[in-house]
Design a protein around this motif. Sequence first.
Motif, PDB file in Angstrom:
ATOM      1  N   SER A  89       0.915  -1.099  -0.010  1.00  0.00           N
ATOM      2  CA  SER A  89       0.007   0.145  -0.081  1.00  0.00           C
ATOM      3  C   SER A  89       0.862   1.261   0.236  1.00  0.00           C
ATOM      4  N   GLY A  90       2.248   1.169   0.137  1.00  0.00           N
ATOM      5  CA  GLY A  90       2.977   2.107   0.014  1.00  0.00           C
ATOM      6  C   GLY A  90       3.434   2.845  -1.396  1.00  0.00           C
ATOM      7  N   LEU A  91       4.265   3.893  -1.428  1.00  0.00           N
ATOM      8  CA  LEU A  91       4.613   4.463  -2.615  1.00  0.00           C
ATOM      9  C   LEU A  91       5.047   3.469  -3.826  1.00  0.00           C
ATOM     10  N   ILE A  92       6.103   2.888  -3.434  1.00  0.00           N
ATOM     11  CA  ILE A  92       6.531   1.662  -4.463  1.00  0.00           C
ATOM     12  C   ILE A  92       5.363   0.633  -4.770  1.00  0.00           C
ATOM     13  N   GLY A  93       5.252   0.258  -3.423  1.00  0.00           N
ATOM     14  CA  GLY A  93       4.228  -1.223  -3.449  1.00  0.00           C
ATOM     15  C   GLY A  93       2.940  -0.902  -4.168  1.00  0.00           C
TER      16      GLY A  93
ATOM     17  N   ALA B 199      17.942   0.637  -5.588  1.00  0.00           N
ATOM     18  CA  ALA B 199      17.668   2.050  -6.287  1.00  0.00           C
ATOM     19  C   ALA B 199      18.002   3.165  -5.461  1.00  0.00           C
ATOM     20  N   THR B 200      18.595   4.103  -6.360  1.00  0.00           N
ATOM     21  CA  THR B 200      19.146   5.384  -5.628  1.00  0.00           C
ATOM     22  C   THR B 200      17.739   6.274  -5.027  1.00  0.00           C
ATOM     23  N   GLN B 201      18.060   7.178  -4.438  1.00  0.00           N
ATOM     24  CA  GLN B 201      17.094   8.131  -3.930  1.00  0.00           C
ATOM     25  C   GLN B 201      16.010   8.715  -4.777  1.00  0.00           C
ATOM     26  N   PHE B 202      14.565   8.595  -4.263  1.00  0.00           N
ATOM     27  CA  PHE B 202      13.365   8.938  -5.078  1.00  0.00           C
ATOM     28  C   PHE B 202      13.251  10.301  -5.200  1.00  0.00           C
ATOM     29  N   PHE B 203      12.827  10.906  -6.379  1.00  0.00           N
ATOM     30  CA  PHE B 203      12.631  12.151  -6.499  1.00  0.00           C
ATOM     31  C   PHE B 203      11.567  12.487  -5.444  1.00  0.00           C
ATOM     32  N   GLU B 204      10.659  11.535  -5.117  1.00  0.00           N
ATOM     33  CA  GLU B 204       9.578  12.103  -4.220  1.00  0.00           C
ATOM     34  C   GLU B 204       9.801  12.417  -2.858  1.00  0.00           C
ATOM     35  N   PHE B 205      11.209  12.181  -2.431  1.00  0.00           N
ATOM     36  CA  PHE B 205      11.644  12.222  -1.212  1.00  0.00           C
ATOM     37  C   PHE B 205      12.539  13.362  -1.006  1.00  0.00           C
TER      38      PHE B 205
ATOM     39  N   ASP C 180       9.803   4.824 -12.030  1.00  0.00           N
ATOM     40  CA  ASP C 180      10.845   4.041 -12.519  1.00  0.00           C
ATOM     41  C   ASP C 180      11.219   3.037 -11.402  1.00  0.00           C
ATOM     42  N   VAL C 181      11.257   3.120 -10.254  1.00  0.00           N
ATOM     43  CA  VAL C 181      11.811   1.991  -9.551  1.00  0.00           C
ATOM     44  C   VAL C 181      10.597   0.958  -9.386  1.00  0.00           C
ATOM     45  N   ALA C 182       9.397   1.426  -9.554  1.00  0.00           N
ATOM     46  CA  ALA C 182       8.303   0.333  -9.631  1.00  0.00           C
ATOM     47  C   ALA C 182       8.404  -0.376 -10.873  1.00  0.00           C
ATOM     48  N   ASP C 183       8.631   0.055 -11.927  1.00  0.00           N
ATOM     49  CA  ASP C 183       9.053  -0.559 -13.176  1.00  0.00           C
ATOM     50  C   ASP C 183       9.934  -1.842 -12.985  1.00  0.00           C
ATOM     51  N   ALA C 184      10.971  -1.258 -12.419  1.00  0.00           N
ATOM     52  CA  ALA C 184      12.158  -2.332 -11.971  1.00  0.00           C
ATOM     53  C   ALA C 184      12.047  -3.483 -11.054  1.00  0.00           C
TER      54      ALA C 184
ATOM     55  N   GLU D 112      21.166  -2.643  -9.866  1.00  0.00           N
ATOM     56  CA  GLU D 112      20.937  -1.291  -9.282  1.00  0.00           C
ATOM     57  C   GLU D 112      20.385  -0.581 -10.476  1.00  0.00           C
ATOM     58  N   VAL D 113      19.365   0.534 -10.035  1.00  0.00           N
ATOM     59  CA  VAL D 113      18.489   1.471 -10.867  1.00  0.00           C
ATOM     60  C   VAL D 113      18.781   2.892 -10.579  1.00  0.00           C
ATOM     61  N   ALA D 114      18.840   3.625 -11.126  1.00  0.00           N
ATOM     62  CA  ALA D 114      19.061   4.980 -11.038  1.00  0.00           C
ATOM     63  C   ALA D 114      18.384   5.802 -12.102  1.00  0.00           C
ATOM     64  N   GLY D 115      18.380   7.128 -11.736  1.00  0.00           N
ATOM     65  CA  GLY D 115      17.745   7.823 -12.626  1.00  0.00           C
ATOM     66  C   GLY D 115      18.618   8.620 -13.783  1.00  0.00           C
TER      67      GLY D 115
END
Length: 248
Positions: free
Chosen positions: A9-13, A130-136, A164-168, A183-186
């Motif tokens: 139920s979270g941002l990525i989940g 993942a690297t840090q999220f834009f959202e944070f 993009d994190v959710a896609d990964a 690893e995934v990054a912007g």
Amino acid sequence: MKIVVIGGSGLIGGKVVGRLGDQGHEAVVATPKTGVNTVTGEGLTDVLKGASVVVDVSNSPSFEDAAVMEFFTTSSRNVLAAEAGAGVGHHVALSVVGTSRLPDSGYFRAKVAQEELIAGSPVPYSIVHATQFFEFTGAVADSATDGATVRVPDALIQPIAADDVADAVTRAALGTPTQGITEVAGPERFSFEELVRRFLQARDDDRTVVADPEARYFGARLKETSLVPADGAVIGGVRFADWVRSSK
């Protein structure tokens, strides 16, 4: 295919659950509100019946050193044991680029402990860093604010959009276990100062942003490249400026 999403139920989940459902899979949200508590083990046996994959994108409710270590180690032990008993074939976990490089942070020590438990389990696994999220970015700015000044680490950062994190994570869940870390990054690399300054300017926030070599990130002193990925990382498609415009 039944896929249980812990922290669904979270941002990525929430995004992962939506993507899996759109592709025809049975994506089951596992949170305390749905009767699943990974710290106590409540509900795990039932929710994992018939599951092929478990995706863990949960996070600790407290970032205090002892509490965050207790959450990630206890939760992971319970989940992995329940998966082994249920015959789950793939455990996917979301973690953070640079985790092993920041041992003076209690949060990152806890993430390392989580990853070690996953790697030591008999359940095949894939870990997405993942690297840090834009959202944070706003939360980073607020936590570093002293009066009208935001003091951020003098270091580089290559942030990524939650989409993009959710896609990964979704790709990992539908793929074969890697038995390792992806690893995934912007697509862009910034200094902390530039990233936070651009974010605040876009929101007409007149706080002054300063790069401070003494500023900490989750309790850790950063080197210039502590939080950036190695060569070969999967690069997301959302650029920061586009995200800023769409998130206003």
